[in-house]
Enzyme design. Sequence first.
Site, PDB file in Angstrom:
ATOM      1  N   PHE A 137      32.114  26.923  44.701  1.00  0.00           N
ATOM      2  CA  PHE A 137      31.767  26.988  43.265  1.00  0.00           C
ATOM      3  C   PHE A 137      33.077  26.944  42.495  1.00  0.00           C
ATOM      4  O   PHE A 137      33.978  27.753  42.761  1.00  0.00           O
ATOM      5  CB  PHE A 137      31.032  28.310  43.026  1.00  0.00           C
ATOM      6  N   ALA A 144      42.810  26.656  32.896  1.00  0.00           N
ATOM      7  CA  ALA A 144      41.563  27.198  32.327  1.00  0.00           C
ATOM      8  C   ALA A 144      40.943  28.091  33.384  1.00  0.00           C
ATOM      9  O   ALA A 144      40.609  27.634  34.462  1.00  0.00           O
ATOM     10  CB  ALA A 144      40.592  26.078  31.969  1.00  0.00           C
ATOM     11  N   ARG A 289      44.508  65.235  61.652  1.00  0.00           N
ATOM     12  CA  ARG A 289      45.968  65.245  61.586  1.00  0.00           C
ATOM     13  C   ARG A 289      46.482  66.605  61.092  1.00  0.00           C
ATOM     14  O   ARG A 289      45.962  67.140  60.116  1.00  0.00           O
ATOM     15  CB  ARG A 289      46.430  64.126  60.636  1.00  0.00           C
ATOM     16  N   GLN A 358      47.583  56.781  51.379  1.00  0.00           N
ATOM     17  CA  GLN A 358      48.537  57.897  51.250  1.00  0.00           C
ATOM     18  C   GLN A 358      48.181  59.027  52.220  1.00  0.00           C
ATOM     19  O   GLN A 358      49.060  59.618  52.856  1.00  0.00           O
ATOM     20  CB  GLN A 358      48.506  58.413  49.795  1.00  0.00           C
ATOM     21  N   GLY A 362      52.443  57.124  57.069  1.00  0.00           N
ATOM     22  CA  GLY A 362      53.004  55.931  57.714  1.00  0.00           C
ATOM     23  C   GLY A 362      51.971  55.185  58.554  1.00  0.00           C
ATOM     24  O   GLY A 362      52.007  53.958  58.669  1.00  0.00           O
ATOM     25  N   GLU A 392      36.400  36.516  39.333  1.00  0.00           N
ATOM     26  CA  GLU A 392      35.067  36.569  38.707  1.00  0.00           C
ATOM     27  C   GLU A 392      35.099  37.284  37.357  1.00  0.00           C
ATOM     28  O   GLU A 392      34.201  38.037  37.005  1.00  0.00           O
ATOM     29  CB  GLU A 392      34.046  37.188  39.666  1.00  0.00           C
TER      30      GLU A 392
HETATM   31  C1  LIG Z   1      41.238  34.999  46.051  1.00  0.00           C
HETATM   32  C2  LIG Z   1      40.691  34.278  44.864  1.00  0.00           C
HETATM   33  C3  LIG Z   1      39.494  33.579  44.988  1.00  0.00           C
HETATM   34  C4  LIG Z   1      38.985  32.856  43.891  1.00  0.00           C
HETATM   35  N1  LIG Z   1      37.856  32.106  44.048  1.00  0.00           N
HETATM   36  C5  LIG Z   1      37.427  31.321  43.018  1.00  0.00           C
HETATM   37  C6  LIG Z   1      36.322  30.430  43.177  1.00  0.00           C
HETATM   38  O1  LIG Z   1      35.695  30.362  44.245  1.00  0.00           O
HETATM   39  N2  LIG Z   1      35.963  29.656  42.131  1.00  0.00           N
HETATM   40  C7  LIG Z   1      36.620  29.700  40.935  1.00  0.00           C
HETATM   41  O2  LIG Z   1      36.256  28.973  40.026  1.00  0.00           O
HETATM   42  N3  LIG Z   1      37.673  30.542  40.745  1.00  0.00           N
HETATM   43  C8  LIG Z   1      38.092  31.345  41.750  1.00  0.00           C
HETATM   44  N4  LIG Z   1      39.150  32.196  41.575  1.00  0.00           N
HETATM   45  C9  LIG Z   1      39.815  32.235  40.270  1.00  0.00           C
HETATM   46  C10 LIG Z   1      39.621  33.544  39.528  1.00  0.00           C
HETATM   47  O3  LIG Z   1      38.322  33.655  39.022  1.00  0.00           O
HETATM   48  C11 LIG Z   1      40.703  33.585  38.444  1.00  0.00           C
HETATM   49  O4  LIG Z   1      41.915  33.878  39.112  1.00  0.00           O
HETATM   50  C12 LIG Z   1      40.436  34.602  37.385  1.00  0.00           C
HETATM   51  O5  LIG Z   1      39.400  34.141  36.562  1.00  0.00           O
HETATM   52  C13 LIG Z   1      41.645  34.879  36.509  1.00  0.00           C
HETATM   53  O6  LIG Z   1      42.210  33.658  36.078  1.00  0.00           O
HETATM   54  P1  LIG Z   1      43.784  33.404  36.211  1.00  0.00           P
HETATM   55  O7  LIG Z   1      44.166  33.828  37.584  1.00  0.00           O
HETATM   56  O8  LIG Z   1      44.117  32.013  35.833  1.00  0.00           O
HETATM   57  O9  LIG Z   1      44.406  34.360  35.159  1.00  0.00           O
HETATM   58  P2  LIG Z   1      44.599  34.168  33.581  1.00  0.00           P
HETATM   59  O10 LIG Z   1      43.372  33.612  32.962  1.00  0.00           O
HETATM   60  O11 LIG Z   1      45.869  33.442  33.349  1.00  0.00           O
HETATM   61  O12 LIG Z   1      44.766  35.663  33.172  1.00  0.00           O
HETATM   62  C14 LIG Z   1      45.864  36.461  33.700  1.00  0.00           C
HETATM   63  C15 LIG Z   1      45.636  37.893  33.333  1.00  0.00           C
HETATM   64  O13 LIG Z   1      45.685  37.998  31.930  1.00  0.00           O
HETATM   65  C16 LIG Z   1      44.831  39.018  31.502  1.00  0.00           C
HETATM   66  N5  LIG Z   1      43.945  38.489  30.429  1.00  0.00           N
HETATM   67  C17 LIG Z   1      43.405  37.260  30.327  1.00  0.00           C
HETATM   68  N6  LIG Z   1      42.656  37.159  29.225  1.00  0.00           N
HETATM   69  C18 LIG Z   1      42.724  38.352  28.600  1.00  0.00           C
HETATM   70  C19 LIG Z   1      42.172  38.915  27.413  1.00  0.00           C
HETATM   71  N7  LIG Z   1      41.340  38.200  26.622  1.00  0.00           N
HETATM   72  N8  LIG Z   1      42.469  40.197  27.094  1.00  0.00           N
HETATM   73  C20 LIG Z   1      43.288  40.931  27.892  1.00  0.00           C
HETATM   74  N9  LIG Z   1      43.835  40.471  29.028  1.00  0.00           N
HETATM   75  C21 LIG Z   1      43.559  39.206  29.377  1.00  0.00           C
HETATM   76  C22 LIG Z   1      44.046  39.522  32.727  1.00  0.00           C
HETATM   77  O14 LIG Z   1      44.655  40.726  33.170  1.00  0.00           O
HETATM   78  C23 LIG Z   1      44.274  38.446  33.739  1.00  0.00           C
HETATM   79  O15 LIG Z   1      44.262  38.956  35.056  1.00  0.00           O
HETATM   80  C24 LIG Z   1      39.669  32.912  42.650  1.00  0.00           C
HETATM   81  C25 LIG Z   1      40.847  33.654  42.528  1.00  0.00           C
HETATM   82  C26 LIG Z   1      41.365  34.318  43.616  1.00  0.00           C
HETATM   83  C27 LIG Z   1      42.641  35.084  43.443  1.00  0.00           C
END
Ligand SMILES: Cc1cc2nc3c(=O)[nH]c(=O)nc-3n(C[C@H](O)[C@H](O)[C@H](O)COP(=O)(O)OP(=O)(O)OC[C@H]3O[C@@H](n4cnc5c(N)ncnc54)[C@H](O)[C@@H]3O)c2cc1C
Length: 413
Positions: A137, A144, A289, A358, A362, A392
């Site tokens: 998905f 984005a 422990r 914690q 170790g 998500e």
């Molecule tokens: C292991 C893994 C599996 C994934 N699997 C999928 C998948 O199957 N399909 C898929 O489509 N995506 C997937 N993702 C993507 C995931 O959903 C995104 O990483 C997530 O939506 C965050 O987007 P970004 O990493 O680009 O962070 P960004 O959008 O750049 O955001 C970075 C940080 O900014 C902060 N932030 C952003 N907007 C705001 C706001 N409005 N207010 C305050 N703080 C904010 C949050 O703390 C956020 O963590 C996966 C990610 C990982 C790490």
Amino acid sequence: VPERIADRLFSDMLLPDETKKVRQQVREVAERDIAPHAREIGSRDESVESFPWEPFRALAEADLFRIPLGPEHGAGLEHRALAVATAVEELAYVCSSVATVYDGQCILAGRTVEHGTKRIRDRYLAPLAAGDIVASFATTEPDASTDLSPGALQTVAERTSSGWVVNGRKRFITNSPVADIVVALCRTGLGSAGTPRTPGASFMLIPLKDTPGVTVGRPDLKLGQRGQLTADITFEGVELPEDHLLGEEGDGLRLALSILTYSRVAIGAAGIGLAQAAFDLAVEHLSNRRAFGKRLGEFQHWQFRMAEHATGIENGRSLYQKAARRIDGGAPVPEPEAAMAKWYCTSLAVDVARDCLQALGGYGYMRELAATGQGSKLEEIYRDAKVGEIYEGANEIQKWIIARSILGRDITG
Ligand SMILES: Cc1cc2nc3c(=O)[nH]c(=O)nc-3n(C[C@H](O)[C@H](O)[C@H](O)COP(=O)(O)OP(=O)(O)OC[C@H]3O[C@@H](n4cnc5c(N)ncnc54)[C@H](O)[C@@H]3O)c2cc1C
């Protein structure tokens, strides 16, 4: 295997019998077919070969991918959201990577493919539900992710005389290195000059194997959840038949948000599974422990800590169950409960994993102690829990959703 403290402290009294049976069935599969591989799955580096095929096939054989699906290809359950969240909690207790593989396959991809035509459902949903194909998905892109508005999406599906052509790039896509299909959120509604006609987003079903123009990158190397594979997928002039549009054209963002809301409840449940696993390991250690001539559990610091975390786990479990019940009761987007369940349970998992590690000192930090060859699953739980706060919908977004229901959109935006 430590004692499952949840079974002693927690009563499933609010669950229907149907869901209790699902918990029992998934627990049996998890203990028999996943637990023996769990440490290896969670520790080895990601590669196409490291996909957890044995657990995947065990889930398929037990027909567990059908749990969240509707009558046509589903398991025929009355409380589907509650059942699938409970299943995810049980899987995450044993191996959170497998829980995420499962979530991507049948909740995120499966529930999206349900919006295809009968021909598409017969061709792709039937084998997905049976576990004969792997599905992914994709909403996230390099630029984005948290913001999925049509203006932010760079992956574009344009109409042609015979169907669609897709160009763009998706990122971090769970299951994609081994997947047969992806459902991808694309910007649609572009006019012939490339200017937005009716800007919108739509889901396209894209076969990944042997499709001209599709490239799946090599698996990303991650901090945790190493048993679930993510990668970039690029689309260059990928041609699709008309019926590979899922749902209505322009309705993709609404569909994505409703499916993600459903899935977030399960991600909350995964947080509870992880927290419970960490908690049970720590209780065993605190009971045995010794330091300063006493068992660690005799120190009031740890008594209070564990009492706090037991209460947090109980709270979180009730919260995700309530959100799931609202979905099963027909609430289209059950906010704020789904957002509360997602952030509370995933943050709890991080806090509980940190404190429980914690407690093991170790020994909790070791992947493998050279003298004995033993390691602690706590280091893996600690690494795995963090992503729950990010994917998500980052937890800040969940708090924003909750704040919206408190203050209203005219104040929160
Ligand atoms: C292991 C893994 C599996 C994934 N699997 C999928 C998948 O199957 N399909 C898929 O489509 N995506 C997937 N993702 C993507 C995931 O959903 C995104 O990483 C997530 O939506 C965050 O987007 P970004 O990493 O680009 O962070 P960004 O959008 O750049 O955001 C970075 C940080 O900014 C902060 N932030 C952003 N907007 C705001 C706001 N409005 N207010 C305050 N703080 C904010 C949050 O703390 C956020 O963590 C996966 C990610 C990982 C790490």
